[in-house]
Design a protein around this motif. Structure first.
Motif, PDB file in Angstrom:
ATOM      1  N   LEU A  20       0.819  -1.113   0.098  1.00 24.68           N
ATOM      2  CA  LEU A  20       0.089  -0.161  -0.053  1.00 24.68           C
ATOM      3  C   LEU A  20       0.820   1.405   0.065  1.00 24.68           C
ATOM      4  CD1 LEU A  20      -2.829   0.951  -0.022  1.00 24.68           C
ATOM      5  CD2 LEU A  20      -2.944   0.850   2.478  1.00 24.68           C
ATOM      6  N   PRO A  21       1.783   1.315   0.709  1.00 23.49           N
ATOM      7  CA  PRO A  21       2.746   2.896   0.807  1.00 23.49           C
ATOM      8  C   PRO A  21       3.247   2.761  -0.593  1.00 23.49           C
ATOM      9  CG  PRO A  21       3.101   1.601   2.896  1.00 23.49           C
ATOM     10  CD  PRO A  21       2.359   0.643   1.902  1.00 23.49           C
ATOM     11  N   LEU A  22       3.712   1.762  -1.248  1.00 25.72           N
ATOM     12  CA  LEU A  22       4.425   1.971  -2.441  1.00 25.72           C
ATOM     13  C   LEU A  22       3.490   2.479  -3.647  1.00 25.72           C
ATOM     14  CD1 LEU A  22       6.906   1.583  -4.191  1.00 25.72           C
ATOM     15  CD2 LEU A  22       6.328  -0.913  -4.706  1.00 25.72           C
ATOM     16  N   LEU A  23       2.237   1.745  -3.450  1.00 23.27           N
ATOM     17  CA  LEU A  23       1.172   2.025  -4.606  1.00 23.27           C
ATOM     18  C   LEU A  23       0.772   3.717  -4.303  1.00 23.27           C
ATOM     19  CD1 LEU A  23      -0.984  -1.222  -4.569  1.00 23.27           C
ATOM     20  CD2 LEU A  23       0.235  -0.257  -6.322  1.00 23.27           C
ATOM     21  N   LEU A  24       0.676   4.307  -3.045  1.00 24.82           N
ATOM     22  CA  LEU A  24       0.427   5.400  -2.633  1.00 24.82           C
ATOM     23  C   LEU A  24       1.325   6.517  -3.210  1.00 24.82           C
ATOM     24  CD1 LEU A  24      -1.728   7.104  -1.293  1.00 24.82           C
ATOM     25  CD2 LEU A  24      -0.291   6.960   0.889  1.00 24.82           C
ATOM     26  N   MET A  25       2.611   6.076  -2.846  1.00 25.09           N
ATOM     27  CA  MET A  25       3.751   6.551  -3.709  1.00 25.09           C
ATOM     28  C   MET A  25       3.708   7.049  -5.120  1.00 25.09           C
ATOM     29  SD  MET A  25       7.137   6.170  -1.204  1.00 25.09           S
ATOM     30  CE  MET A  25       7.337   4.592  -1.670  1.00 25.09           C
ATOM     31  N   PHE A  26       3.193   5.828  -5.778  1.00 26.17           N
ATOM     32  CA  PHE A  26       3.222   6.221  -7.359  1.00 26.17           C
ATOM     33  C   PHE A  26       2.151   6.910  -7.622  1.00 26.17           C
ATOM     34  CE2 PHE A  26       1.419   4.285 -11.316  1.00 26.17           C
ATOM     35  CZ  PHE A  26       2.655   4.570 -12.101  1.00 26.17           C
ATOM     36  N   VAL A  27       0.799   6.775  -6.880  1.00 26.13           N
ATOM     37  CA  VAL A  27      -0.230   7.552  -7.331  1.00 26.13           C
ATOM     38  C   VAL A  27       0.144   9.250  -7.180  1.00 26.13           C
ATOM     39  CG1 VAL A  27      -2.368   8.093  -6.761  1.00 26.13           C
ATOM     40  CG2 VAL A  27      -1.940   5.766  -6.808  1.00 26.13           C
ATOM     41  N   VAL A  28       0.617   9.392  -5.949  1.00 24.02           N
ATOM     42  CA  VAL A  28       1.091  10.839  -5.756  1.00 24.02           C
ATOM     43  C   VAL A  28       2.063  11.374  -6.936  1.00 24.02           C
ATOM     44  CG1 VAL A  28       2.311  12.273  -4.174  1.00 24.02           C
ATOM     45  CG2 VAL A  28       0.411  10.689  -3.397  1.00 24.02           C
ATOM     46  N   LEU A  29       2.982  10.605  -7.263  1.00 26.25           N
ATOM     47  CA  LEU A  29       4.058  10.827  -8.296  1.00 26.25           C
ATOM     48  C   LEU A  29       3.282  11.159  -9.526  1.00 26.25           C
ATOM     49  CD1 LEU A  29       7.127  10.897  -8.887  1.00 26.25           C
ATOM     50  CD2 LEU A  29       6.767   8.474  -9.861  1.00 26.25           C
ATOM     51  N   TRP A  30       2.315  10.103 -10.035  1.00 27.01           N
ATOM     52  CA  TRP A  30       1.688  10.254 -11.133  1.00 27.01           C
ATOM     53  C   TRP A  30       0.847  11.941 -11.006  1.00 27.01           C
ATOM     54  CZ3 TRP A  30       0.803   8.388 -15.695  1.00 27.01           C
ATOM     55  CH2 TRP A  30      -0.071   8.750 -16.496  1.00 27.01           C
ATOM     56  N   PHE A  31       0.123  12.204 -10.158  1.00 30.21           N
ATOM     57  CA  PHE A  31      -0.585  13.323 -10.084  1.00 30.21           C
ATOM     58  C   PHE A  31       0.215  14.823 -10.081  1.00 30.21           C
ATOM     59  CE2 PHE A  31      -4.391  10.443  -9.331  1.00 30.21           C
ATOM     60  CZ  PHE A  31      -5.126  10.907 -10.338  1.00 30.21           C
ATOM     61  N   VAL A  32       1.415  14.483  -9.310  1.00 34.91           N
ATOM     62  CA  VAL A  32       2.298  15.751  -9.049  1.00 34.91           C
ATOM     63  C   VAL A  32       3.213  15.914 -10.227  1.00 34.91           C
ATOM     64  CG1 VAL A  32       4.194  16.670  -7.420  1.00 34.91           C
ATOM     65  CG2 VAL A  32       1.966  15.637  -6.451  1.00 34.91           C
ATOM     66  N   MET A  33       3.623  14.949 -10.868  1.00 41.10           N
ATOM     67  CA  MET A  33       4.842  15.048 -11.757  1.00 41.10           C
ATOM     68  C   MET A  33       4.449  14.481 -13.437  1.00 41.10           C
ATOM     69  SD  MET A  33       8.272  14.075  -9.477  1.00 41.10           S
ATOM     70  CE  MET A  33       9.478  14.324 -11.060  1.00 41.10           C
TER      71      MET A  33
END
Length: 106
Positions: free
Chosen positions: A24-37
């Protein structure tokens, strides 16, 4: 001789986290990365491609190198811009950074 053997210990109870909870933390970081960068960069690339495709003869442009000029000829990979009276430069279409409003260059 000096080092004793280490044995694995059995899990106490059935409280082992599932694979989804550990990822879950890894997936959450990828989602944030997608929307931010990633998503804003894809949007900028799409806008730049639309601007380059819409170039027309007579448009005033600013290049990535900082040159101001008026488009005189359009080709598929290259365009020609007039920098001053009679001075023409041939550039790649992707070197155009911005299309300026008419009358900017005087």
């Amino acid at each position: 001789m000096f080092i004793s053997n280490a044995y694995a210990q059995a899990a106490a109870g059935g409280d082992a986290p599932s694979a989804l909870v550990s990822l879950l933390p890894l997936l959450l970081m990828f989602v944030v990365l997608w929307f931010v960068m990633i998503r804003p960069q894809l949007k900028r690339q799409k806008e730049h491609k639309a601007m380059i495709d819409a170039l027309a003869k007579g448009d005033e442009v600013l290049t990535a190198g900082g040159l101001l000029g008026k488009v005189t000829r359009l080709g598929d990979p290259y365009i020609a811009i007039e920098l001053a009276d009679g001075i023409e430069v041939q550039l790649q279409r992707t070197a155009v950074a911005q299309v300026l409003p008419k009358g900017t260059i005087k």
